[in-house]
Design a protein around this motif. Structure first.
Motif, PDB file in Angstrom:
ATOM      1  N   ILE A   1       0.748  -1.260   0.009  1.00 51.16           N
ATOM      2  CA  ILE A   1      -0.176   0.081  -0.160  1.00 51.16           C
ATOM      3  C   ILE A   1       0.857   1.272   0.135  1.00 51.16           C
ATOM      4  N   VAL A   2       2.022   1.335   0.686  1.00 47.08           N
ATOM      5  CA  VAL A   2       2.948   2.335   0.747  1.00 47.08           C
ATOM      6  C   VAL A   2       3.527   2.566  -0.728  1.00 47.08           C
ATOM      7  N   ALA A   3       4.144   1.405  -1.263  1.00 52.22           N
ATOM      8  CA  ALA A   3       4.399   1.402  -2.652  1.00 52.22           C
ATOM      9  C   ALA A   3       3.664   1.969  -3.537  1.00 52.22           C
ATOM     10  N   ALA A   4       2.291   1.692  -3.537  1.00 51.87           N
ATOM     11  CA  ALA A   4       1.052   2.093  -4.336  1.00 51.87           C
ATOM     12  C   ALA A   4       1.186   3.706  -4.189  1.00 51.87           C
ATOM     13  N   ILE A   5       1.181   3.909  -3.004  1.00 55.22           N
ATOM     14  CA  ILE A   5       0.904   5.621  -2.733  1.00 55.22           C
ATOM     15  C   ILE A   5       1.986   6.398  -3.113  1.00 55.22           C
ATOM     16  N   ALA A   6       3.268   5.693  -3.235  1.00 54.69           N
ATOM     17  CA  ALA A   6       4.602   6.299  -3.783  1.00 54.69           C
ATOM     18  C   ALA A   6       4.542   6.236  -5.426  1.00 54.69           C
ATOM     19  N   GLY A   7       3.833   5.329  -5.897  1.00 52.58           N
ATOM     20  CA  GLY A   7       3.664   5.110  -7.456  1.00 52.58           C
ATOM     21  C   GLY A   7       4.705   4.395  -7.754  1.00 52.58           C
ATOM     22  N   ARG A   8       5.279   3.249  -6.981  1.00 52.53           N
ATOM     23  CA  ARG A   8       6.179   2.278  -7.207  1.00 52.53           C
ATOM     24  C   ARG A   8       5.563   1.044  -7.562  1.00 52.53           C
ATOM     25  N   GLN A   9       5.912   0.261  -8.589  1.00 55.11           N
ATOM     26  CA  GLN A   9       5.574  -0.930  -8.832  1.00 55.11           C
ATOM     27  C   GLN A   9       6.082  -2.101  -8.075  1.00 55.11           C
ATOM     28  N   THR A  10       5.205  -2.783  -7.479  1.00 56.54           N
ATOM     29  CA  THR A  10       5.651  -4.110  -6.843  1.00 56.54           C
ATOM     30  C   THR A  10       5.443  -5.402  -7.435  1.00 56.54           C
ATOM     31  N   SER A  11       6.270  -6.244  -6.980  1.00 57.71           N
ATOM     32  CA  SER A  11       6.149  -7.692  -7.453  1.00 57.71           C
ATOM     33  C   SER A  11       6.697  -8.533  -6.144  1.00 57.71           C
ATOM     34  N   ASP A  12       5.822  -9.846  -5.939  1.00 56.93           N
ATOM     35  CA  ASP A  12       6.527 -10.783  -4.866  1.00 56.93           C
ATOM     36  C   ASP A  12       6.876 -10.147  -3.541  1.00 56.93           C
ATOM     37  N   THR A  13       6.143  -9.218  -3.004  1.00 56.67           N
ATOM     38  CA  THR A  13       6.433  -8.576  -1.719  1.00 56.67           C
ATOM     39  C   THR A  13       6.832  -9.282  -0.666  1.00 56.67           C
ATOM     40  N   PRO A  14       7.734  -9.112   0.212  1.00 59.52           N
ATOM     41  CA  PRO A  14       8.371  -9.775   1.122  1.00 59.52           C
ATOM     42  C   PRO A  14       7.120 -10.533   2.385  1.00 59.52           C
ATOM     43  N   LEU A  15       7.245 -11.508   2.822  1.00 68.28           N
ATOM     44  CA  LEU A  15       6.427 -12.023   3.725  1.00 68.28           C
ATOM     45  C   LEU A  15       6.235 -10.984   4.913  1.00 68.28           C
ATOM     46  N   GLY A  16       7.199 -10.270   5.515  1.00 76.54           N
ATOM     47  CA  GLY A  16       7.061  -9.514   6.784  1.00 76.54           C
ATOM     48  C   GLY A  16       6.336  -8.269   6.275  1.00 76.54           C
ATOM     49  N   GLN A  17       6.327  -7.645   5.095  1.00 79.67           N
ATOM     50  CA  GLN A  17       5.560  -6.464   4.605  1.00 79.67           C
ATOM     51  C   GLN A  17       4.087  -6.922   4.479  1.00 79.67           C
ATOM     52  N   ARG A  18       4.089  -8.053   3.624  1.00 78.37           N
ATOM     53  CA  ARG A  18       2.527  -8.534   3.648  1.00 78.37           C
ATOM     54  C   ARG A  18       1.685  -8.643   4.802  1.00 78.37           C
ATOM     55  N   ARG A  19       2.559  -9.420   5.932  1.00 81.41           N
ATOM     56  CA  ARG A  19       1.797  -9.471   6.973  1.00 81.41           C
ATOM     57  C   ARG A  19       1.556  -8.145   7.818  1.00 81.41           C
ATOM     58  N   PHE A  20       2.618  -7.040   7.753  1.00 81.96           N
ATOM     59  CA  PHE A  20       2.255  -6.045   8.143  1.00 81.96           C
ATOM     60  C   PHE A  20       0.981  -4.937   7.685  1.00 81.96           C
TER      61      PHE A  20
ATOM     62  N   ASN B   1      -1.485  -6.708   5.927  1.00 82.36           N
ATOM     63  CA  ASN B   1      -2.608  -7.332   6.305  1.00 82.36           C
ATOM     64  C   ASN B   1      -3.131  -6.868   7.663  1.00 82.36           C
ATOM     65  N   GLY B   2      -2.063  -6.895   8.608  1.00 82.25           N
ATOM     66  CA  GLY B   2      -2.416  -6.370   9.960  1.00 82.25           C
ATOM     67  C   GLY B   2      -2.992  -4.928  10.011  1.00 82.25           C
ATOM     68  N   VAL B   3      -2.407  -3.907   9.195  1.00 80.62           N
ATOM     69  CA  VAL B   3      -2.793  -2.744   9.176  1.00 80.62           C
ATOM     70  C   VAL B   3      -4.496  -2.766   8.586  1.00 80.62           C
ATOM     71  N   LEU B   4      -4.731  -3.425   7.642  1.00 83.90           N
ATOM     72  CA  LEU B   4      -6.066  -3.582   7.296  1.00 83.90           C
ATOM     73  C   LEU B   4      -7.079  -4.161   8.048  1.00 83.90           C
ATOM     74  N   ALA B   5      -6.492  -5.024   8.760  1.00 83.10           N
ATOM     75  CA  ALA B   5      -7.456  -5.827   9.865  1.00 83.10           C
ATOM     76  C   ALA B   5      -7.701  -4.725  10.809  1.00 83.10           C
ATOM     77  N   ALA B   6      -6.700  -3.823  11.482  1.00 78.09           N
ATOM     78  CA  ALA B   6      -6.803  -2.978  12.300  1.00 78.09           C
ATOM     79  C   ALA B   6      -7.788  -1.754  11.811  1.00 78.09           C
ATOM     80  N   SER B   7      -7.760  -1.407  10.465  1.00 80.66           N
ATOM     81  CA  SER B   7      -8.591  -0.451   9.966  1.00 80.66           C
ATOM     82  C   SER B   7     -10.254  -0.864  10.274  1.00 80.66           C
ATOM     83  N   PHE B   8     -10.365  -2.040  10.314  1.00 80.13           N
ATOM     84  CA  PHE B   8     -11.852  -2.737  10.599  1.00 80.13           C
ATOM     85  C   PHE B   8     -11.933  -2.870  12.257  1.00 80.13           C
ATOM     86  N   VAL B   9     -11.021  -3.313  12.862  1.00 82.98           N
ATOM     87  CA  VAL B   9     -11.332  -3.742  14.285  1.00 82.98           C
ATOM     88  C   VAL B   9     -11.041  -2.358  15.090  1.00 82.98           C
ATOM     89  N   ILE B  10     -10.129  -1.473  14.748  1.00 80.85           N
ATOM     90  CA  ILE B  10     -10.159  -0.070  15.408  1.00 80.85           C
ATOM     91  C   ILE B  10     -11.479   0.611  15.623  1.00 80.85           C
TER      92      ILE B  10
END
Length: 768
Positions: A440-459, A461-470
């Motif tokens: 999501i940060v790369a998209a905002i910055a206008g960068r293309q991404t491919s095969d994002t590392p697991l840690g960043q994907r988990r982060f 997913n956590g942010v997206l989940a928090a956006s619903f839970v908070i």
């Protein structure tokens, strides 16, 4: 034959016509280019471009072009200066400076360089009868078998096949030496870009004379075939070496150091390699390094690139980000430095720094994702080597080594155990790089991404989940807070004051009424007075506390109700000789205990009377013992801020041992201290004390019942009823008068209560 050519039909294919032209040039049967063009007017413009390209390639000779002055620029071989030293080698080795068909040369990307097909087996598996394109044959014809004579060269065997070229082991008869001969794979059917790239490689390498760069001997055209011969190196390329396992760290550093020095030599002569990779680094049997394949080289002193902006030029795993983005026109020597870092990474780990499942995925990763740390792949790698690799693999060219020599020097320092010049990235930079890979940060910055590392994907997913839970938690928190606000405490603690004081008496009466109304246990705790009450209320020890106006401040305190007025009583011992406030100068005066509102009021009065500096000491003692103390060791004066009609003051005055001293300018004191106001202690307040009929002028303040902002609504509502329902607390300020107070930080329930009283009063007034 010329006559036959001139009678050719206008429908002849352009490739066949140009092939015939080249064949005629080889045999010397063509006399005039213009005559040839006039015979094919429908193809004249295209043929002229092909002929001009052939002339351009002929000018690449370092010796200046044709030697016999003929009209055919390819009639004679083009040679390098005779002073170029080429070592003579004996024998026919089994392996050499080949382009391994299995190497990553097949991954080279660029205009005019299609991906090579997969090969299996060693070089010996390559068909020795591989087609050798001939000028008088079509592309599908079968070429001659090896060995094959190509002028002074006898082609002996195929060393390797790349995307655009074939490399042969050949014997140069005149000099009786083994050389490597490279030819365009598509022969006379090669396009202009292929031909230009082919001779760019020859020209670039021929400019360079360095022990770690494969030397070019001669280039030109024979029998319609473009070729160049180069130094033959017996050994293996680095790709084959590391495919067997990683190199020891110091050996890897030595190899890349030597390559870096060779590339620095090329850069200093205006040549960029642009396709550095392990497959283009040859290691001979003496462990000497040789750099080869300048097929994508670019001259910095002229626009000699065979590609334009928008084409990704290089090998995906080893190309710099600016190359992966297609900005080949922005490639500088920093791009080669990136590739050197990638080679060093691969030499230590046996894998490129950035790997994707497809070519496109690899290009996206190279362009937008930071390279991994060396020790994340090879835990045993030295920290200094990791820093050197990271410096080379920076995304921004300006952050890499300034020159290839700087890289070589740092590697030499590493090998000698000295401190390197490169420095590790700062922690902030590492954190920023990590967050930049969050999709999501790369998209905002206008960068293309491919095969994002697991840690960043988990982060993410956590942010997206928090956006619903908070939001749910916030709603739940509001509901919970409402329930707390509407819940009566299980036990109510109320602050009092000094034993026997008005605070304690009022708090006891309030607690009894409150407990009777709510059935909630209530407790009154004795304290030192106002400031002690304030601190303990803020700390959560009390639910309610009486506090003088001077202490009602801060964001978290709220007024429940005004309680009563307190007057400053200046009490003088009879026979002390103190007849006015001026006589207090130099006297010892008893004041309230530390933390009491009475002491604070006394200090404000003395300050206004300009006696604060002259009165010392101030004596702290229990008020009850003041009149019992021997006058010789006690004070002759006391300042007590307490409710009018206090039992304590009444007792002292009725004993006829003390009397009240008036404060003549109460208004002036009130102006200096807004929490004080001028007032008069009336004679009837203290029966039998013989006060003047007009009373005693002094100043006073107000005491409030205070709570915290988060006090439960039911508690405050019950407290208000306990205060104002009959029977009232003696001396309490009436509710109607309290409702007229403005500017107080009332609790929300109190504000509503008083607003309702005001509304009822207005209605009653209208009715009357």
């Amino acid at each position: 034959m010329v006559e036959d050519l001139m009678t050719q039909s206008n429908e002849d294919d352009l490739d066949e016509i140009f092939a015939l032209y080249l064949s005629a040039c080889d045999t010397g049967e063509i006399t005039s280019r213009e005559d040839f063009l006039r015979q094919h007017p429908e193809h004249a413009d295209q043929l002229r471009e092909l002929m001009d390209a052939a002339d351009l390639i002929g000018t690449f000779s370092l010796s200046g072009g044709p030697t016999d002055g003929s009209s055919d620029p390819w009639a004679n071989p083009i040679t390098l200066p005779s002073d170029l030293e080429v070592p003579k080698e004996e024998g026919l080795p089994s392996t050499a400076s080949q382009l391994d068909p299995r190497s990553d040369l097949a991954d080279t990307i660029g205009v005019g360089s299609p991906l090579n097909q997969e090969f299996s087996g060693d070089v010996s598996d390559v068909d020795p009868n591989i087609t050798l394109p001939m000028s008088n044959r079509s592309q599908g014809d079968t070429g001659p078998s090896l060995p094959f004579d190509l002028g002074d060269y006898q082609l002996l065997k195929v060393l390797g096949v790349g995307g655009m070229g074939v490399v042969y082991l050949a014997k140069q008869r005149e000099l009786d030496r083994l050389v490597a001969v490279k030819m365009i794979r598509s022969g006379i059917l090669a396009g202009q870009d292929e031909v230009k790239r082919f001779y760019t490689e020859a020209k670039a390498a021929a400019k360079l004379r360095h022990p770690n760069i494969v030397a070019v001997h001669q280039f030109g055209r024979r029998a319609g075939h473009h070729f160049f011969s180069m130094q033959y190196v017996e050994g293996e390329d680095l790709q084959k070496v590391i495919s067997k396992g990683p190199l020891e760290a110091k050996r890897a550093a030595e190899v890349v150091r030597d390559v870096a020095m060779a590339i620095h030599h090329a850069h200093s002569r205006g040549v960029l390699h642009r396709d550095l990779k392990p497959g283009n680094v040859l290691i001979d049997h003496s462990d000497q390094v040789h750099v080869t394949d300048f097929g994508l080289a670019k001259h910095t002193d002229a626009d000699s690139s065979v590609t334009g902006s928008g084409a990704a030029v290089g090998t995906p795993h080893y190309m710099a980000p600016e190359q992966a983005l297609g900005h080949s026109d922005r490639v500088t020597h920093h791009s080669d430095i990136y590739s050197l870092g990638a080679i060093l990474f691969a030499a230590v780990t046996s894998r490129p720094p950035i790997v994707g499942d497809t070519v496109m995925q690899t290009l996206l990763k190279v362009a937008h994702q930071p390279a991994p740390n060396l020790r994340s792949v090879c835990a045993d790698a030295d920290s200094d080597l990791e820093v050197i690799v990271a410096k080379c693999l920076e995304k921004q060219p300006k952050d890499r080594y300034k020159t290839a020599k700087h890289l070589a020097d740092d590697l030499q320092r590493y090998l000698q155990g000295q401190s390197i010049h490169a420095r590790s990235r700062s922690r902030a930079r590492k954190v920023a790089d990590w967050f930049a890979q969050v999709p999501i940060v790369a998209a905002i910055a206008g960068r293309q991404t491919s095969d994002t590392p697991l840690g960043q994907r988990r982060f993410q997913n956590g942010v997206l989940a928090a956006s619903f839970v908070i939001p749910l938690l916030l709603v739940g928190g509001v509901i919970w807070q409402e329930s707390v606000n509407n819940a009566m405490p299980a036990r109510v603690r109320i602050a009092g004051g000094l034993p026997g004081g008005l605070y304690t008496r009022a708090s006891v009466q309030l607690s009894q009424t409150l407990q009777s109304q709510t059935s909630v246990p209530c407790e009154v705790v004795s304290t030192n007075g106002t400031w002690d009450n304030r601190e303990r209320l803020l700390a959560g020890e009390f639910d309610l506390a009486p506090i003088q106006a001077t202490a009602v401040n801060g964001e978290t305190l709220r007024v429940v109700a005004p309680l009563f007025y307190e007057a400053v009583h200046v009490i003088i011992r009879d026979g002390s000789g103190i007849d006015s406030v001026e006589d207090l100068a130099g006297q010892s005066i008893a004041v309230g205990p530390h933390g009491s509102g009475s002491r604070r009021a006394a200090e404000m009065v003395l300050e206004s009377l300009e006696l604060s500096e002259t009165i010392s000491p101030r004596i702290e003692m229990p008020w009850q013992t003041l009149q019992e103390t021997d006058p010789k060791v006690s004070a002759d004066a006391a300042i007590i801020c307490i409710g009018v009609g206090s039992d304590l003051v009444q007792h002292m005055l009725s004993e006829r041992q003390w009397h009240l001293l008036p404060l003549p300018d109460g208004v002036s004191i009130a102006l200096q201290h807004p929490t004080l106001h001028a007032m008069t202690i009336k004679a009837q307040a203290y029966p039998g004390a013989s006060l003047p009929p007009t009373g005693v002028h002094t100043v006073g303040t107000t005491s409030f019942l205070v709570c915290r902002e988060d006090a439960p609504d039911p508690l405050i509502e019950s407290t208000l009823h306990s205060l104002y329902d009959e029977p009232n607390i003696i001396g309490l300020i009436p509710a109607r008068q309290a409702a007229e107070w403005q500017g107080l930080a009332f609790h929300r329930i109190s504000r509503r209560y008083y607003d309702q009283l005001e509304s009822e009063a207005q209605k009653a007034s209208v009715a009357d």
